[in-house]
Design a protein around this motif. Sequence first.
Motif, PDB file in Angstrom:
ATOM      1  N   GLY A 140      -0.536  -3.788   5.020  1.00  0.00           N
ATOM      2  CA  GLY A 140      -1.226  -2.536   4.755  1.00  0.00           C
ATOM      3  C   GLY A 140      -0.617  -1.722   3.645  1.00  0.00           C
ATOM      4  N   ARG A 141       0.210  -2.332   2.801  1.00  0.00           N
ATOM      5  CA  ARG A 141       0.868  -1.594   1.718  1.00  0.00           C
ATOM      6  C   ARG A 141       0.008  -1.500   0.464  1.00  0.00           C
ATOM      7  N   VAL A 142      -1.040  -2.332   0.370  1.00  0.00           N
ATOM      8  CA  VAL A 142      -1.959  -2.291  -0.768  1.00  0.00           C
ATOM      9  C   VAL A 142      -3.247  -1.623  -0.318  1.00  0.00           C
ATOM     10  N   ALA A 143      -3.732  -0.680  -1.109  1.00  0.00           N
ATOM     11  CA  ALA A 143      -4.892   0.119  -0.705  1.00  0.00           C
ATOM     12  C   ALA A 143      -6.147  -0.726  -0.553  1.00  0.00           C
ATOM     13  N   THR A 144      -6.376  -1.672  -1.477  1.00  0.00           N
ATOM     14  CA  THR A 144      -7.583  -2.500  -1.430  1.00  0.00           C
ATOM     15  C   THR A 144      -7.185  -3.977  -1.496  1.00  0.00           C
ATOM     16  N   PRO A 145      -6.677  -4.531  -0.390  1.00  0.00           N
ATOM     17  CA  PRO A 145      -6.264  -5.931  -0.405  1.00  0.00           C
ATOM     18  C   PRO A 145      -7.457  -6.869  -0.491  1.00  0.00           C
ATOM     19  N   ARG A 146      -7.194  -8.076  -0.992  1.00  0.00           N
ATOM     20  CA  ARG A 146      -8.208  -9.116  -0.997  1.00  0.00           C
ATOM     21  C   ARG A 146      -8.231  -9.741   0.388  1.00  0.00           C
ATOM     22  N   MET A 147      -9.331  -9.542   1.088  1.00  0.00           N
ATOM     23  CA  MET A 147      -9.379  -9.916   2.502  1.00  0.00           C
ATOM     24  C   MET A 147      -9.631 -11.408   2.678  1.00  0.00           C
ATOM     25  N   PRO A 148      -8.867 -12.059   3.558  1.00  0.00           N
ATOM     26  CA  PRO A 148      -9.092 -13.471   3.855  1.00  0.00           C
ATOM     27  C   PRO A 148     -10.204 -13.631   4.884  1.00  0.00           C
ATOM     28  N   PRO A 149     -10.729 -14.849   5.041  1.00  0.00           N
ATOM     29  CA  PRO A 149     -11.731 -15.078   6.073  1.00  0.00           C
ATOM     30  C   PRO A 149     -11.080 -15.115   7.452  1.00  0.00           C
ATOM     31  N   GLY A 150     -11.893 -15.050   8.485  1.00  0.00           N
ATOM     32  CA  GLY A 150     -11.369 -15.057   9.846  1.00  0.00           C
ATOM     33  C   GLY A 150     -11.046 -13.648  10.303  1.00  0.00           C
ATOM     34  N   GLU A 151     -10.306 -13.557  11.391  1.00  0.00           N
ATOM     35  CA  GLU A 151      -9.915 -12.259  11.917  1.00  0.00           C
ATOM     36  C   GLU A 151      -8.761 -11.691  11.089  1.00  0.00           C
ATOM     37  N   VAL A 152      -8.752 -10.371  10.941  1.00  0.00           N
ATOM     38  CA  VAL A 152      -7.719  -9.709  10.146  1.00  0.00           C
ATOM     39  C   VAL A 152      -7.210  -8.490  10.909  1.00  0.00           C
ATOM     40  N   ARG A 153      -5.891  -8.345  10.946  1.00  0.00           N
ATOM     41  CA  ARG A 153      -5.277  -7.135  11.488  1.00  0.00           C
ATOM     42  C   ARG A 153      -4.385  -6.536  10.401  1.00  0.00           C
ATOM     43  N   VAL A 154      -4.282  -5.212  10.392  1.00  0.00           N
ATOM     44  CA  VAL A 154      -3.509  -4.514   9.365  1.00  0.00           C
ATOM     45  C   VAL A 154      -2.474  -3.630  10.035  1.00  0.00           C
TER      46      VAL A 154
END
Length: 246
Positions: free
Chosen positions: A33-47
């Motif tokens: 969560g240190r980057v404001a607009t990360p490139r999101m991977p597929p699947g489930e994501v937690r930050v």
Amino acid sequence: MHVLVLGGTTEARRLAERLHATRGIRVTSSLAGRVATPRMPPGEVRVGGFGGAEGLARWLCEHEVGAVIDATHPFAGTISFNAALAAADAHVPLLALRRPGWAPAEGDDWHPVDSLERAAEAARALGSRVFLTTGRMGLASFAHIDDIWFLVRSVDAPDGPRPPRTDVLLDRGPFTLDGERELLRRHRIDVLVTKDSGGAATAPKLTAAREAGVPVVIVRRPPVPDGVPVATGPEEAAAWLAAYSG
């Protein structure tokens, strides 16, 4: 099988893509969560964090994780050691995915150091116009230097202590060799400071520095925790997981 990928890197995203397309695997990617607009991977994501090694171990058990792949940045040392402790406590296998580090080529003028503090000392001794590419989180190590001008490149704007003579360039790789050549020329850079992050996305700055005769202060990587196997790419990591689960 539920696989937790500790991510935030290109390799982590590519691994998540590969696992998400694999039958019988559920993948969750964890981002700091240190980057404001990360490139999101597929699947489930937690930050966000887990609350240290103890919190991560609890999360692994509560979510029935069958394997953990630590594909964080090579310099994200705290999470890597927490992952090793948590995986051992939860009896879950752990693999570290680390892109190979950079190696000097003929003509390079490299000055390896073991910390950002030592990098600050070395930069001060080598020049007066520094291209600083160690990330916004480490600028405090250079904040006391008031007799050098810094060009700081980062994805997001720095918000903590930084050197008084600083210009900030917001940009995200991959970078081109022509672009890096022009950047060094336009800003009259006489020292490059970087971490040994490895990979191709930011490597052109090293070639540009070599061509221009600019010395490079390079911060060595922290070690991978003892006993943790290492893969150098997503394919190797996927093969490790297949061998374990098969």
